[in-house]
Design a protein around this motif. Structure first.
Motif, PDB file in Angstrom:
ATOM      1  N   MET A 110      -7.257  -0.795  -0.093  1.00 18.77           N
ATOM      2  CA  MET A 110      -5.837  -0.909  -0.403  1.00 18.77           C
ATOM      3  C   MET A 110      -4.990  -0.880   0.872  1.00 18.77           C
ATOM      4  O   MET A 110      -5.220  -0.065   1.766  1.00 18.77           O
ATOM      5  CB  MET A 110      -5.393   0.252  -1.304  1.00 18.77           C
ATOM      6  CG  MET A 110      -6.118   0.337  -2.639  1.00 18.77           C
ATOM      7  SD  MET A 110      -5.752  -1.086  -3.709  1.00 18.77           S
ATOM      8  CE  MET A 110      -7.339  -1.933  -3.662  1.00 18.77           C
TER       9      MET A 110
ATOM     10  N   THR B 164      -1.691  -0.424   0.570  1.00 20.50           N
ATOM     11  CA  THR B 164      -0.427   0.135   0.080  1.00 20.50           C
ATOM     12  C   THR B 164      -0.716   1.467  -0.611  1.00 20.50           C
ATOM     13  O   THR B 164      -1.874   1.827  -0.836  1.00 20.50           O
ATOM     14  CB  THR B 164       0.242  -0.827  -0.912  1.00 20.50           C
ATOM     15  OG1 THR B 164       1.513  -0.297  -1.293  1.00 20.50           O
ATOM     16  CG2 THR B 164      -0.604  -1.002  -2.161  1.00 20.50           C
ATOM     17  N   GLU B 165       0.327   2.204  -0.938  1.00 22.73           N
ATOM     18  CA  GLU B 165       0.180   3.487  -1.625  1.00 22.73           C
ATOM     19  C   GLU B 165       0.025   3.235  -3.121  1.00 22.73           C
ATOM     20  O   GLU B 165       1.005   3.178  -3.864  1.00 22.73           O
ATOM     21  CB  GLU B 165       1.396   4.375  -1.353  1.00 22.73           C
ATOM     22  CG  GLU B 165       1.494   4.853   0.085  1.00 22.73           C
ATOM     23  CD  GLU B 165       0.415   5.870   0.436  1.00 22.73           C
ATOM     24  OE1 GLU B 165      -0.028   6.591  -0.475  1.00 22.73           O
ATOM     25  OE2 GLU B 165       0.027   5.928   1.617  1.00 22.73           O
ATOM     26  N   LEU B 166      -1.200   3.052  -3.553  1.00 25.53           N
ATOM     27  CA  LEU B 166      -1.489   2.876  -4.972  1.00 25.53           C
ATOM     28  C   LEU B 166      -2.088   4.182  -5.486  1.00 25.53           C
ATOM     29  O   LEU B 166      -3.109   4.645  -5.000  1.00 25.53           O
ATOM     30  CB  LEU B 166      -2.472   1.729  -5.191  1.00 25.53           C
ATOM     31  CG  LEU B 166      -2.814   1.393  -6.648  1.00 25.53           C
ATOM     32  CD1 LEU B 166      -1.578   0.938  -7.399  1.00 25.53           C
ATOM     33  CD2 LEU B 166      -3.895   0.329  -6.705  1.00 25.53           C
ATOM     34  N   THR B 167      -1.417   4.787  -6.461  1.00 25.88           N
ATOM     35  CA  THR B 167      -1.843   6.102  -6.939  1.00 25.88           C
ATOM     36  C   THR B 167      -2.856   5.983  -8.061  1.00 25.88           C
ATOM     37  O   THR B 167      -2.964   4.959  -8.736  1.00 25.88           O
ATOM     38  CB  THR B 167      -0.637   6.906  -7.439  1.00 25.88           C
ATOM     39  OG1 THR B 167      -0.021   6.194  -8.520  1.00 25.88           O
ATOM     40  CG2 THR B 167       0.362   7.122  -6.331  1.00 25.88           C
TER      41      THR B 167
ATOM     42  N   ARG C 106      -4.678   9.159  -3.679  1.00 23.81           N
ATOM     43  CA  ARG C 106      -4.355   7.788  -3.249  1.00 23.81           C
ATOM     44  C   ARG C 106      -5.601   6.924  -3.395  1.00 23.81           C
ATOM     45  O   ARG C 106      -6.684   7.296  -2.948  1.00 23.81           O
ATOM     46  CB  ARG C 106      -3.883   7.796  -1.796  1.00 23.81           C
ATOM     47  CG  ARG C 106      -3.570   6.405  -1.236  1.00 23.81           C
ATOM     48  CD  ARG C 106      -2.982   6.498   0.163  1.00 23.81           C
ATOM     49  NE  ARG C 106      -3.910   7.120   1.094  1.00 23.81           N
ATOM     50  CZ  ARG C 106      -4.877   6.457   1.733  1.00 23.81           C
ATOM     51  NH1 ARG C 106      -5.047   5.157   1.511  1.00 23.81           N
ATOM     52  NH2 ARG C 106      -5.668   7.096   2.583  1.00 23.81           N
TER      53      ARG C 106
ATOM     54  N   GLN D 147       0.631   2.132 -10.268  1.00 26.33           N
ATOM     55  CA  GLN D 147       1.457   1.764  -9.125  1.00 26.33           C
ATOM     56  C   GLN D 147       2.901   1.906  -9.592  1.00 26.33           C
ATOM     57  O   GLN D 147       3.403   1.092 -10.358  1.00 26.33           O
ATOM     58  CB  GLN D 147       1.164   0.330  -8.661  1.00 26.33           C
ATOM     59  CG  GLN D 147       1.937  -0.045  -7.401  1.00 26.33           C
ATOM     60  CD  GLN D 147       1.654  -1.473  -6.990  1.00 26.33           C
ATOM     61  OE1 GLN D 147       1.304  -2.295  -7.817  1.00 26.33           O
ATOM     62  NE2 GLN D 147       1.824  -1.773  -5.705  1.00 26.33           N
TER      63      GLN D 147
ATOM     64  N   VAL E 284      -4.040  -6.640 -11.579  1.00 26.09           N
ATOM     65  CA  VAL E 284      -3.432  -5.762 -10.575  1.00 26.09           C
ATOM     66  C   VAL E 284      -3.867  -6.183  -9.175  1.00 26.09           C
ATOM     67  O   VAL E 284      -3.059  -6.297  -8.250  1.00 26.09           O
ATOM     68  CB  VAL E 284      -3.809  -4.290 -10.845  1.00 26.09           C
ATOM     69  CG1 VAL E 284      -3.364  -3.403  -9.679  1.00 26.09           C
ATOM     70  CG2 VAL E 284      -3.177  -3.814 -12.142  1.00 26.09           C
TER      71      VAL E 284
ATOM     72  N   LEU F 131      -1.541  -7.588  -6.050  1.00 25.85           N
ATOM     73  CA  LEU F 131      -1.554  -7.000  -4.716  1.00 25.85           C
ATOM     74  C   LEU F 131      -1.926  -8.029  -3.659  1.00 25.85           C
ATOM     75  O   LEU F 131      -1.365  -8.053  -2.559  1.00 25.85           O
ATOM     76  CB  LEU F 131      -2.552  -5.837  -4.675  1.00 25.85           C
ATOM     77  CG  LEU F 131      -2.194  -4.607  -5.522  1.00 25.85           C
ATOM     78  CD1 LEU F 131      -3.375  -3.645  -5.575  1.00 25.85           C
ATOM     79  CD2 LEU F 131      -0.963  -3.908  -4.957  1.00 25.85           C
TER      80      LEU F 131
END
Length: 682
Positions: free
Chosen positions: A20, A22-25, A38, A70, A110, A114
């Protein structure tokens, strides 16, 4: 090729799915305990989660329920199992347990969102080869070839903007190249050019580019940097070729796509992500590739990358045959697609002989076509024994109607060495192809299969020194890399001796098998006087000198291969050693593997050494006579050659032994394609 291990995700998660950007929780629930974190890596069968500092790490084998998110967008909860826990602030590797198909499709949506936003980090691909090229004549050859085939590439500006370009012209005298702008104006300089070669990408920095209409004009670069990301070239199919398989996680998903390009170890196709559900690292146990005229081939496969192109998503796979029979079938399919103008299988002996006669191949100095009449039955019989034994040798032909336009033979005479020989070409009336195209096709078809031999280490050829084509391609290339130890170009004078003539042997010279000490001294002198590439490629090293493995493989095919070592002593002291070598009659019409090499142990100008070398040739005649040979050749590598005059050998001319490391073969083939590209404007 990567080994096909199947021990869960251990050792694979570095290339499984996407990292990833990006900050994808995500939240993993272990029983009553929730552990947010994360998301580091994600595929349709696996994820890696970097837990918050306060979260208690789970144990391997523990079951979990995972929810991806996200912002406020959440996906369905997925059942998972903990595979591995790493680090003090743990990264947890989890495998999804029987994920439902609709959940897989949501994960794909998803991931694709992204990707569209540039937030996916695809698996890192490092070049297997990087080379700076600054020799002016070599830079010029590459630029001329790029213009000749109107190579496509990308020009990147200082602001990061990129535009497609294609090479138009090259003018060495004016120090000028022109490129056509394909999809927009020239970005602000300085520019970085990335241009696609035969199997690599060529980079150049451009400081003085200017736009003239729809073209970019620039000076010829003083330096190029070549990057290669795979050893084997991939080429588009020459006829319709289709792959198909059932998805390993969801068998109800059947994938069927046209093949975009292929090689011995890989293929690519355009994929629809939400339909095919593919991702890097996915192992496909059975994949089938089919083309008209050949039975389908079943392979193992692994997704190596999925990339974005103007036409859509491109999926690249590594492939591996299921068994030996599948390996033969896959090789046949790949070669039929990549080399449609050449053939290996079939009875081409009559046509090949006519080609050798018509091309002037038999016209080596000191020879005439009549000298080869007795060799014809051996020539046909040896080729018949090699038929189907492509791991030992094969003959490539380029048909032209009922005739042949070109031929090249390839054989493995040493343990890790392939030899190309008997190259011939003739003009066939009515053929539209040029001599360059014919030579390129025949060389590619001859050399490329050697790349998939797991034992290949060296490529050799015994070359006539005066042929311009050979000097331009092979000799120049070897000189570029001689300083690395991975190539050499060793001069020799090729002489031929008749076995049945009267040999007058010097009475004061004793010829015998060497003692252990004499044998050790022979190898020491070889190491002192011959390049490492020469010694290694010809198995002139103690551990492989006897050719035991080679002769066993040849014997299994009904072919002969032998080697002997003899020492010449004067007054009981060793002064010269000779290597006698033989191969199956008819394998090479100039008997280049029925040869004698002499290594002197003292100054070769001394009279007793000259007599010793003459005695060694006389004993070589006896050795070859016992094998039923009519002639043998001698590679004259000494500086003082009075013994040759006394032996009255037939002079067949100057030659060069060309040796390159197999690691340089992709570079040689790239150079070959550059050398055979028509000049721009031609």
């Amino acid at each position: 090729m990567q080994a096909d291990t199947r021990d869960g995700t251990r050792g694979r998660d570095s290339v499984l799915g996407y990292r990833m950007g990006t900050e994808l929780t995500a939240v993993a629930s272990f029983g009553e305990r929730n552990a947010p974190g994360r998301l580091v890596q994600l595929s349709l069968e696996h994820m890696t989660l970097h837990l918050d500092a306060h979260a208690l790490p789970p144990l391997p084998g523990q079951v979990a329920s995972v929810v991806l998110g996200q912002g406020e967008r959440w996906a369905t909860s997925l059942d998972a199992e903990v595979m591995e826990v790493r680090g003090a602030r743990p990264e947890v590797s989890l495998r999804f347990v029987s994920p439902p198909l609709d959940a897989g499709r949501r994960i794909v949506s998803v991931l694709e969102a992204l990707r569209d936003n540039g937030l996916l980090l695809p698996p890192e691909t490092r070049p297997v080869w990087k080379e700076r090229i600054d020799r002016p004549e070599r830079v010029a050859r590459i630029c001329e070839a790029l213009a000749g085939r109107q190579a496509r590439g990308v020009a990147r500006g200082a602001d990061g903007r990129r535009v497609g370009v294609s090479a138009v012209s090259f003018d060495a005298l004016a120090d000028r190249m022109e490129w056509r702008l394909e999809d927009g104006p020239m970005p602000p300089g300085p520019l970085t050019l990335e241009v696609f070669g035969y199997s690599s990408v060529v980079h150049a920095s451009v400081m003085d580019a200017r736009q003239e209409g729809e073209r970019v004009v620039m000076s010829v670069p003083t330096e190029l940097v070549r990057y290669r990301h795979r050893w084997l070239r991939r080429a588009p199919p020459s006829s319709p070729c289709v792959l198909s398989f059932d998805h390993p996680l969801w068998p109800q998903v059947h994938v069927r796509r046209p093949v975009l390009d292929l090689s011995y170890e890989g293929l690519a196709f355009m994929t629809e992500p939400d339909e095919d559900l593919l991702y890097p690292g996915l192992r496909q146990p059975v994949l089938e590739v089919a083309m008209e005229g050949l039975p389908p081939v079943r392979l193992r496969a692994e997704v190596r990358n999925i990339s974005s192109t103007a036409a859509g998503r491109r999926c690249g796979m590594s492939v591996r045959p299921l068994d030996a029979e599948g390996a033969r079938a896959w090789r046949a399919l790949v070669e039929a697609q990549m080399h449609p103008s050449t053939r290996v299988e079939g009875d081409w002996s009559e046509a090949t002989w006519k080609l050798l006669e018509g091309s002037g191949y038999f016209g080596l100095p000191g020879k005439s076509p009549e000298d080869f009449t007795e060799e014809r039955p051996w020539f046909d019989a040896t080729q018949e024994r090699l038929e189907g034994r492509t791991r030992l040798g094969y003959r490539v032909v380029r048909p032209a109607g009922e005739s042949l336009e070109a031929t090249l033979s390839v054989v493995k005479p040493f343990e890790g060495t392939w030899m190309a020989h008997q190259l011939a070409r003739q003009h066939v009336p009515g053929m539209r192809s040029s001599a360059r195209e014919a030579l390129r096709d025949i060389y590619l078809r001859g050399y490329e299969p050697t790349q998939v031999d797991p034992d290949v280490k060296w490529l050799i050829a015994f070359c006539e020194a005066s042929v311009r084509w050979v000097r331009f391609t092979k000799f120049d290339f070897a000189r570029w890399y001689e300083h690395t130890g991975q190539a050499c170009l060793v001069p020799f004078r090729l002489m031929e001796a008749e076995v049945e003539r009267d040999w007058v042997l010097p009475p004061d010279v004793e010829v015998a098998e060497p003692t252990d000490a004499e044998r050790a001294r022979f190898f020491q002198e070889l190491e002192r006087t011959r390049p490492v590439a020469y010694r290694e490629a010809l198995d002139l090293v103690p551990e492989r000198f006897e050719l035991s493995r080679v002769s066993t493989r040849w014997k299994e095919a009904g072919l002969d291969r032998a080697r002997a070592l003899r020492v010449a002593r004067v007054d009981g002291k060793p002064v010269a050693v000779a290597v006698f070598e033989s191969a199956q009659p008819g394998l090479n019409l100039f008997n280049v593997l029925d040869g004698v090499r002499v290594v002197t142990l003292v100054d070769d100008a001394r009279p007793e050494v000259q007599r010793a070398m003459l005695a060694l040739l006389g004993h070589a005649a006896q050795w070859y006579r016992a094998l039923g040979r009519r002639v043998f050749v001698h590679y004259v590598e000494s500086t003082c050659v009075e013994y040759v005059e006394q032996a009255a050998l037939a002079d067949l001319g100057d030659g060069r032994l060309w040796v390159i490391s197999a690691s340089l073969l992709p570079e040689f083939l790239e150079h070959l394609c550059e050398a055979t590209t028509p000049r721009s404007g031609a």
